[in-house]
Motif scaffolding. Structure first.
Motif, PDB file in Angstrom:
ATOM      1  N   CYS A  78      27.778  30.712  82.027  1.00 37.05           N
ATOM      2  CA  CYS A  78      28.741  31.714  82.513  1.00 37.05           C
ATOM      3  C   CYS A  78      29.891  31.123  83.306  1.00 37.05           C
ATOM      4  N   PHE A 149      23.272  42.726  83.130  1.00 42.78           N
ATOM      5  CA  PHE A 149      24.181  41.695  82.639  1.00 42.78           C
ATOM      6  C   PHE A 149      23.418  40.876  81.602  1.00 42.78           C
ATOM      7  N   TRP A 151      23.843  38.724  79.350  1.00 43.63           N
ATOM      8  CA  TRP A 151      24.536  37.604  78.717  1.00 43.63           C
ATOM      9  C   TRP A 151      23.534  36.496  78.393  1.00 43.63           C
ATOM     10  N   VAL A 352      32.822  47.032  83.276  1.00 43.46           N
ATOM     11  CA  VAL A 352      32.598  45.706  83.841  1.00 43.46           C
ATOM     12  C   VAL A 352      32.899  45.726  85.336  1.00 43.46           C
ATOM     13  N   CYS A 401      34.268  45.656  74.120  1.00 43.60           N
ATOM     14  CA  CYS A 401      34.049  44.414  74.864  1.00 43.60           C
ATOM     15  C   CYS A 401      32.595  44.244  75.301  1.00 43.60           C
ATOM     16  N   TYR A 402      32.367  44.373  76.586  1.00 42.99           N
ATOM     17  CA  TYR A 402      31.093  44.159  77.268  1.00 42.99           C
ATOM     18  C   TYR A 402      29.948  44.967  76.656  1.00 42.99           C
ATOM     19  N   GLU A 403      30.263  46.118  76.050  1.00 49.89           N
ATOM     20  CA  GLU A 403      29.213  46.981  75.500  1.00 49.89           C
ATOM     21  C   GLU A 403      28.486  46.331  74.335  1.00 49.89           C
ATOM     22  N   SER A 424      37.604  43.774  71.765  1.00 47.05           N
ATOM     23  CA  SER A 424      37.368  43.061  73.015  1.00 47.05           C
ATOM     24  C   SER A 424      38.623  42.320  73.431  1.00 47.05           C
ATOM     25  N   ASP A 426      39.010  39.181  74.927  1.00 48.73           N
ATOM     26  CA  ASP A 426      38.496  37.889  75.365  1.00 48.73           C
ATOM     27  C   ASP A 426      39.597  36.925  75.765  1.00 48.73           C
ATOM     28  N   HIS A 438      30.282  35.281  73.065  1.00 49.21           N
ATOM     29  CA  HIS A 438      30.422  36.735  72.892  1.00 49.21           C
ATOM     30  C   HIS A 438      30.315  37.100  71.414  1.00 49.21           C
TER      31      HIS A 438
END
Length: 529
Positions: A78, A149, A151, A352, A401-403, A424, A426, A438
């Motif tokens: 990250c 989170f 990720w 986010v 994006c994050y979803e 997204s 990015d 991602h």
């Protein structure tokens, strides 16, 4: 050889600094198993972490081992979050804090897993499956606590679309993580005490499970033939860097890029055109205000009968006055003389933190973090994700994006759409490993649901992804590339077990995995009473 390994590990884990170094190495090695690195031997970090937890002198010591490993893992996985703070030089001072505090916080979930394992692990072979179950449970919690989170969960160590990734169609990415961590951790039995044959048997069982995972996935892919539908999709990537968006001159150039790419002549007229999240540095309300020249230019680029799916910030009136702000995907259809008409809107549900809303908003605003959101107030969350059905377009589930990190946001059986569109921005993360990871994580939503995924970003990676998580025939635009992808939407495959049952199999595996710990816990309870 086995005895030499056991002796080395015993010496390493008895020294304080040796344990610290090994824990950090374990976390870094596990992170390197993920794309874009793809160093799968890094999975051997999990049995090393299991051994470090076992050899810790206390539960607190095991928590410390897990946290250190988690810090190393998320530090490598990250670090790219710091890039977002470098876009604006005035915020660069926050980059080191973001790159260190995030791994420090979410590393606690790994510490929780190792602490519980040190407390609950039985003697004998059952300890391996207990470790896998507790680690998988901690990963699930990381993806859900305080909105989560998720990720780089352990299951996503397998590159999406590979043979090893296909079990996600059955158990989801968390179920795949349970199987992967448990199977590879069985190799740690070679460094345990006990009869050699028993330890070798556990290790062989782990290798067999890994082989079955890969062979089973290979067999699934052997029959995976992409069948196109009649829907032609154009994915637009204009290669607009985040730091160059915020001047009037840049804005004019950005509008022209998107308009020109949208209207580019191709072998056939696309049915759907997809723009990324935050394509234009302006709100939907401004761009499509009555008589606005930019809205008129976009309307000229979209042909009659086409549908444009585009990411915009938008404002909606609040009943008590003022406005609510949403990060939205807006579907617009060209109806000829009457121009573009909004036919569907999807408002982002999972926002986010620090990017779209500010926890402790007043304090963070005073520190200058508000400018990261680029809105006068926080975005508001939309309702839980649900498919939309623009006229003439197959039913689609938007994920903004994050979803796309979250399993379960797309209906897998009842109400199942025909495809997923993931838009997204990015561009915030430049040419780092973040956009590549991602892409990998978003591709797991294709495997889990059996649906194709259309992914659009301003700077890469944009791609057409088939229902097995693979990029379709090099239909991909990487970082630094500007252009369009014209590709026919693949047909979905049949409803997957994960699509039908969700995380049910995962929870069954975790519960079975915890059973060997019950006698040890009962024995400790009786000892206290």
């Amino acid at each position: 050889m086995t005895n030499d390994l056991a002796i080395f590990l015993r010496k390493a884990v008895t020294g304080r600094f040796g344990r610290i170094g090994l824990a950090l190495v374990a976390g870094i090695a596990a992170a390197l198993a993920h794309p874009p690195f793809g160093v799968l031997p890094g999975l051997l970090a999990y049995p090393l972490l299991m051994i470090l937890a076992e050899r810790s002198g206390s539960v607190r010591g095991a928590l410390w081992m897990g946290w250190l490993a988690g810090f190393g893992y998320f530090g490598v996985g990250c670090w790219w979050v710091a890039e977002a703070f470098l876009v604006n030089p005035a915020q660069a001072w926050m980059a080191p804090f973001a790159a260190s505090l995030l791994p420090a916080g979410i590393g606690l979930f790994w510490g929780l897993a190792t602490a519980l394992y040190r407390r609950a692990a039985p003697m004998g072979p059952g300890r391996v499956i207990v470790f896998g179950a507790l680690f998988a449970l901690a990963e699930w919690l990381r993806g859900h606590v305080l909105t989560g989170f998720p990720w780089n969960p352990a299951g996503a160590s397998w590159s999406a679309g590979s043979a090893g990734s296909q079990f996600a169609a059955v158990g989801g990415v968390y179920g795949l993580g349970f199987v992967t961590v448990t199977a590879v951790s069985a190799l740690g039995a070679l460094a345990m005490a006990g009869p050699r044959k028993a330890r070798a048997g556990i290790a062989i069982a782990g290798v067999t499970a890994l082989a079955a995972l890969v062979i089973g996935g290979g067999l699934r892919l052997a029959g995976a033939e992409v069948r196109p539908t009649g829907t032609l999709v154009r994915i637009v990537q204009a290669d607009v860097q985040q730091e160059s968006k915020w001047t009037p001159e840049a804005y004019r150039s950005i509008v022209d890029r998107y308009v020109n790419l949208t209207g580019r002549q191709g072998a056939a007229l696309p049915d759907v055109v997809v723009w990324p999240e935050g394509a234009l540095p302006a709100s939907f309300n401004d761009v499509f205000a009555p008589g606005a020249p930019d809205g008129e230019a976009i309307a000229r680029a979209v042909r009659p009968g086409q549908t444009l799916l585009a990411g915009f910030a938008r404002a909606a009136p609040r009943e008590e006055g003022g406005s609510l702000y949403y990060n939205s995907l807006v579907a617009l259809t060209d109806e000829g003389a009457s121009g573009l008409r909004v036919v569907a809107v999807y408002d982002k549900h999972r926002l986010v933190p620090f990017g779209e809303y500010l926890p402790l908003g007043r304090l963070m605003g005073a520190l200058g973090v508000r400018s990261l959101v680029h809105m006068p107030a926080d975005f508001s969350p939309g309702p839980r994700p649900a498919p939309i059905s623009p006229p003439g377009v197959p039913s689609v589930q938007p994920l903004i994006c994050y979803e796309s990190l979250y399993p379960g946001f797309t209906p897998g059986s009842t109400g199942r759409p025909d495809w997923i569109v993931n838009i997204s921005n990015d561009a915030w993360f430049g040419a780092t490993s973040g956009p590549l990871q991602h892409l990998n994580l978003a591709s797991y939503r294709a495997i889990e649901t059996g649906l194709p995924v259309v992914r659009a970003t301003p700077t890469g990676v944009s791609a057409m992804i088939d229902p097995w998580g693979r990029v379709v025939r090099d239909q991909r635009l990487d970082a630094g590339e500007s252009g369009v992808i014209d590709a026919y939407l693949p047909q979905p495959v049949g409803i997957t077990p994960y699509g039908r049952f969700g995380d049910l199999l995962f929870w069954l595996m975790v519960l079975v995995g915890l059973l060997p710990s019950l006698p040890a816990l009962w024995h400790r309870f009786q000892g206290r009473t």
